[in-house]
Write a protein that holds these residues in place. Sequence first.
Motif, PDB file in Angstrom:
ATOM      1  N   PHE A  47      -7.409  -3.190  -1.849  1.00 23.35           N
ATOM      2  CA  PHE A  47      -6.774  -4.147  -2.753  1.00 23.35           C
ATOM      3  C   PHE A  47      -7.326  -5.553  -2.513  1.00 23.35           C
ATOM      4  O   PHE A  47      -7.733  -5.884  -1.402  1.00 23.35           O
ATOM      5  CB  PHE A  47      -5.257  -4.233  -2.490  1.00 23.35           C
ATOM      6  CG  PHE A  47      -4.491  -2.978  -2.711  1.00 23.35           C
ATOM      7  CD1 PHE A  47      -3.911  -2.316  -1.635  1.00 23.35           C
ATOM      8  CD2 PHE A  47      -4.321  -2.460  -3.983  1.00 23.35           C
ATOM      9  CE1 PHE A  47      -3.188  -1.157  -1.826  1.00 23.35           C
ATOM     10  CE2 PHE A  47      -3.598  -1.297  -4.182  1.00 23.35           C
ATOM     11  CZ  PHE A  47      -3.027  -0.638  -3.105  1.00 23.35           C
ATOM     12  N   LEU A  49      -5.653  -9.419  -3.307  1.00 25.19           N
ATOM     13  CA  LEU A  49      -4.453 -10.112  -3.736  1.00 25.19           C
ATOM     14  C   LEU A  49      -4.761 -11.592  -3.821  1.00 25.19           C
ATOM     15  O   LEU A  49      -5.356 -12.168  -2.904  1.00 25.19           O
ATOM     16  CB  LEU A  49      -3.320  -9.871  -2.734  1.00 25.19           C
ATOM     17  CG  LEU A  49      -2.970  -8.403  -2.513  1.00 25.19           C
ATOM     18  CD1 LEU A  49      -2.369  -8.198  -1.139  1.00 25.19           C
ATOM     19  CD2 LEU A  49      -1.998  -7.951  -3.576  1.00 25.19           C
ATOM     20  N   LYS A  56       0.333  -4.966  -5.963  1.00 27.50           N
ATOM     21  CA  LYS A  56      -0.785  -4.115  -6.356  1.00 27.50           C
ATOM     22  C   LYS A  56      -0.459  -2.695  -5.878  1.00 27.50           C
ATOM     23  O   LYS A  56       0.035  -2.512  -4.762  1.00 27.50           O
ATOM     24  CB  LYS A  56      -2.094  -4.589  -5.688  1.00 27.50           C
ATOM     25  CG  LYS A  56      -2.623  -5.898  -6.221  1.00 27.50           C
ATOM     26  CD  LYS A  56      -3.272  -5.733  -7.553  1.00 27.50           C
ATOM     27  CE  LYS A  56      -3.886  -7.027  -8.042  1.00 27.50           C
ATOM     28  NZ  LYS A  56      -5.254  -7.215  -7.580  1.00 27.50           N
ATOM     29  N   SER A  58      -1.664   1.564  -5.817  1.00 26.62           N
ATOM     30  CA  SER A  58      -2.627   2.626  -6.071  1.00 26.62           C
ATOM     31  C   SER A  58      -2.094   3.883  -5.419  1.00 26.62           C
ATOM     32  O   SER A  58      -2.165   4.046  -4.193  1.00 26.62           O
ATOM     33  CB  SER A  58      -3.995   2.257  -5.484  1.00 26.62           C
ATOM     34  OG  SER A  58      -4.902   3.329  -5.645  1.00 26.62           O
ATOM     35  N   SER A  62       0.679   0.444  -1.690  1.00 26.59           N
ATOM     36  CA  SER A  62       1.010  -0.763  -2.434  1.00 26.59           C
ATOM     37  C   SER A  62       0.911  -1.946  -1.497  1.00 26.59           C
ATOM     38  O   SER A  62       1.036  -1.812  -0.272  1.00 26.59           O
ATOM     39  CB  SER A  62       2.404  -0.670  -3.056  1.00 26.59           C
ATOM     40  OG  SER A  62       3.394  -0.568  -2.041  1.00 26.59           O
TER      41      SER A  62
END
Lengths: 111, 113
Positions: A47, A49, A56, A58, A62
């Motif tokens: 991720f 951010l 976020k 997936s 998270s």
Amino acid sequence: EDKVVQSPLSLVVHEGDTVTLNCSYEVTNFRSLLWYKQEKKAPTFLFMLTSSGIEKKSGRLSSILDKKELFSILNITATQTGDSAVYLCAVATSGTYKYIFGTGTRLKVLA
Amino acid sequence: SQTIHQWPATLVQPVGSPLSLECTVEGTSNPNLYWYRQAAGRGLQLLFYSVGIGQISSEVPQNLSASRPQDRQFILSSKKLLLSDSGFYLCAWSVLTRYNEQFFGPGTRLTVL
């Protein structure tokens, strides 16, 4: 001096557990925060951010960022043995092209 | 899509020998390129980064050097390896966008004996 601190250093859980990994930072000119998963090879990107409060997600992973308190968390729900890895947090800074990495959290998921 | 290559994948070298590790990126132009080292059980240590051909920034003074002879090629070298140079060497790239995601190559595992 810019720094990124991850906690815990290591963690052992059983399959099905939920884990929360922490990343705090002190940097000048924050640009973004990145999470990586590293098994016995190169880190793979999870991720990035940039804004506070926006999660976020997936699959079972998270992550969220708090730019006021200067930290991020990575959550993994319903853990599986394949989640066993080192999870790295890094911060990218404006004005330079560098990334500051934490030392990582080693997660071991037992069957 | 972009890909990043590193070679060799593994290397065993005697102390005092020279080193040359190569990294190339495909599918993008003018990337920022990075060399990191990861000692066993440790975090990533930034060694060098480059924002363009011939432009090298060194983060840790030691017996290593880096060069960028072409836009998508980054080379890590040493004239004489030390035992402490053993580790996992990772090349990475990013593109100067607003937020800068960074992606890693497969790495070279170097053992100095």
